[in-house]
Design a protein around this motif. Structure first.
Motif, short mmCIF file in Angstrom:
data_model
loop_
_atom_site.label_atom_id
_atom_site.label_comp_id
_atom_site.label_asym_id
_atom_site.label_seq_id
_atom_site.Cartn_x
_atom_site.Cartn_y
_atom_site.Cartn_z
N CYS A 240 0.81 -1.22 0.00
CA CYS A 240 0.00 0.00 0.00
C CYS A 240 0.84 1.28 0.00
N PHE A 241 1.91 1.31 0.79
CA PHE A 241 2.56 2.58 1.06
C PHE A 241 3.91 2.80 0.37
N VAL A 242 4.67 1.74 0.15
CA VAL A 242 6.00 1.92 -0.45
C VAL A 242 5.93 2.47 -1.87
N PRO A 243 5.11 1.89 -2.78
CA PRO A 243 5.07 2.42 -4.15
C PRO A 243 4.64 3.89 -4.20
N TYR A 244 3.61 4.25 -3.41
CA TYR A 244 3.11 5.63 -3.45
C TYR A 244 4.14 6.62 -2.95
N ASN A 245 4.78 6.31 -1.84
CA ASN A 245 5.72 7.27 -1.25
C ASN A 245 6.99 7.44 -2.08
N ILE A 246 7.42 6.37 -2.72
CA ILE A 246 8.57 6.50 -3.63
C ILE A 246 8.17 7.34 -4.84
N THR A 247 6.98 7.05 -5.37
CA THR A 247 6.49 7.81 -6.54
C THR A 247 6.25 9.27 -6.18
N LEU A 248 5.81 9.54 -4.95
CA LEU A 248 5.56 10.92 -4.52
C LEU A 248 6.85 11.74 -4.55
N ILE A 249 7.97 11.13 -4.16
CA ILE A 249 9.26 11.82 -4.21
C ILE A 249 9.62 12.17 -5.66
N LEU A 250 9.46 11.17 -6.54
CA LEU A 250 9.77 11.39 -7.95
C LEU A 250 8.81 12.42 -8.56
N TYR A 251 7.53 12.35 -8.16
CA TYR A 251 6.53 13.29 -8.66
C TYR A 251 6.87 14.72 -8.24
N SER A 252 7.36 14.85 -7.01
CA SER A 252 7.77 16.17 -6.51
C SER A 252 8.94 16.72 -7.33
N LEU A 253 9.89 15.84 -7.70
CA LEU A 253 11.02 16.26 -8.53
C LEU A 253 10.55 16.71 -9.91
N VAL A 254 9.55 16.01 -10.43
CA VAL A 254 9.00 16.37 -11.75
C VAL A 254 8.28 17.71 -11.68
N ARG A 255 7.43 17.89 -10.64
CA ARG A 255 6.63 19.12 -10.53
C ARG A 255 7.48 20.35 -10.19
N THR A 256 8.62 20.12 -9.54
CA THR A 256 9.52 21.25 -9.24
C THR A 256 10.49 21.51 -10.39
N GLN A 257 10.27 20.79 -11.51
CA GLN A 257 11.11 20.95 -12.70
C GLN A 257 12.57 20.63 -12.42
N THR A 258 12.81 19.51 -11.73
CA THR A 258 14.18 19.11 -11.41
C THR A 258 14.70 18.06 -12.39
N TRP A 259 13.86 17.57 -13.28
CA TRP A 259 14.25 16.54 -14.25
C TRP A 259 14.10 17.05 -15.67
N ILE A 260 15.11 16.71 -16.52
CA ILE A 260 15.05 17.11 -17.93
C ILE A 260 14.33 16.04 -18.76
N ASN A 261 14.50 14.78 -18.37
CA ASN A 261 14.02 13.66 -19.18
C ASN A 261 12.49 13.62 -19.26
N CYS A 262 11.96 13.82 -20.44
CA CYS A 262 10.50 13.83 -20.63
C CYS A 262 9.91 12.43 -20.46
N SER A 263 10.66 11.40 -20.81
CA SER A 263 10.17 10.01 -20.68
C SER A 263 9.96 9.66 -19.21
N VAL A 264 10.93 10.08 -18.37
CA VAL A 264 10.82 9.83 -16.94
C VAL A 264 9.64 10.60 -16.36
N ALA A 265 9.50 11.87 -16.76
CA ALA A 265 8.40 12.70 -16.28
C ALA A 265 7.06 12.09 -16.65
N SER A 266 6.95 11.58 -17.88
CA SER A 266 5.71 10.96 -18.34
C SER A 266 5.40 9.69 -17.55
N ALA A 267 6.44 8.87 -17.30
CA ALA A 267 6.26 7.63 -16.55
C ALA A 267 5.82 7.91 -15.12
N VAL A 268 6.44 8.92 -14.51
CA VAL A 268 6.11 9.26 -13.12
C VAL A 268 4.68 9.78 -13.01
N ARG A 269 4.28 10.63 -13.95
CA ARG A 269 2.93 11.19 -13.90
C ARG A 269 1.87 10.13 -14.21
#
Length: 326
Positions: A240-269
């Protein structure tokens, strides 16, 4: 940083959320109402473990009550209930999620003390101390969730010529960088990382203790029960909690524009809505933990089942006697 030209379509999340939250609302409402009824009215013997489980069920039920508003929002894609109710809904969401994590951790630590330090922990493992711990958990999760209500949670948007309101989404890059990213760091550290370490450490120590020669002579059935408890507990916690919390960290990096890779951003979203739905489903899975963790609950369910069978057989016998006499 993520390029501003990255375009991702995650509109599928609205249908996914509406369907998943509807299912969770029905199952979570029934399961947690039944659990609270058993804890309050059926269980004659209450201990510190059942205290934690009762509070966990209450936390789940509070969140379930907010789901109809969220379901309506995801189905219509418009929040007509105002900013305050949006803030309450979001606050209860995080209160439930991280409250669940904390209460599950309390159950894990309690089991660790009972098995690894059975004599030394007798003075610690009391109902009074369990109630104090529960109060501390409620204060912590509410205080940690409150920052979500410190700023405008709703925003207006133009959708095909119609003015619609969104609730706690579509925030700007600036809001993510200056405010939301800090909230994510705090809740990930205090609300997820520390409890995860405690759960894994406590479970490992319990397994080591059970495998010691001194404890090998213990009742095999009792040991199997504990092993089953640990397995169910960790599977539900991690699922229940591990996938969401790991993804939330990555999602935060995407939303704060910390990643250049569009493929990673798309996968995370794409992964974020899926893992969020899995996290929300913990409302339905928690009652499974109650069953495997507490002998009292198992006995209560078995007793009520036996009573129903007995009553139904008695009713059938009396009906047959009546028919025979006629």
């Amino acid at each position: 940083m993520v390029s501003s030209n990255c375009s991702t379509d995650d509109s599928f999340k609205y249908t996914l959320y509406a369907c998943t939250f509807s299912m969770v609302f029905v199952l979570g409402l029934v399961a947690n109402c039944a659990a609270i009824y058993i804890f309050i009215f059926t269980l004659k013997l209450r201990n510190e473990t059942t205290t934690y489980m009762l509070n966990l069920a209450i936390s789940d039920l509070l969140f379930v009550f907010t789901l109809p508003f969220r379901i309506y929002y995801f189905a219509i894609r418009n929040w007509p209930f105002g900013d305050i109710l949006c803030k309450i809904s979001v606050t209860l969401f995080y209160t439930n999620m991280y409250g669940s994590i904390f209460f599950l951790t309390c159950i894990s630590v309690d089991r660790f003390l009972a098995i690894v330090y059975p004599f030394w922990s007798k003075t610690l493992r009391t109902k009074r101390n369990a109630k104090i711990v529960c109060c501390a958990v409620w204060i912590t999760v509410i205080a940690g969730s409150m920052p979500a209500s410190f700023f405008q949670a709703t925003a207006s948007r133009n959708d095909t010529g119609h003015e619609k309101n969104s609730c706690f989404e579509n925030f700007s890059e600036t809001t993510w960088k200056t405010y939301l990213s800090r909230i994510v760091i705090f809740i990930e550290t205090v609300g997820f990382l520390i409890p995860l370490i405690l759960n894994v450490t406590c479970s490992t120590m319990v397994l080591r203790t059970l495998n010691k020669p001194v404890t090998l002579s213990r009742n095999k059935l009792s040991k199997n029960k504990v092993l089953k408890m640990i397995f169910v507990h960790l599977v539900i916690f991690c699922f229940c909690f591990v996938p969401y919390n790991i993804t939330l960290i990555l999602y935060s990096l995407v939303r704060t524009q910390t990643w250049i890779n569009c493929s990673v951003a798309s996968a995370v979203r794409t992964m974020y809505p899926i893992t969020l739905c899995i996290a929300v489903s913990n409302c339905c899975f928690d009652p499974i933990i109650y069953y495997f963790t507490s002998d009292s609950i198992q006995n209560s369910i078995k007793k009520s089942r036996t009573t129903r069978i007995h009553n139904s057989s008695t009713s059938l016998t009396s009906t047959e006697k009546t028919q025979a006499s006629c």
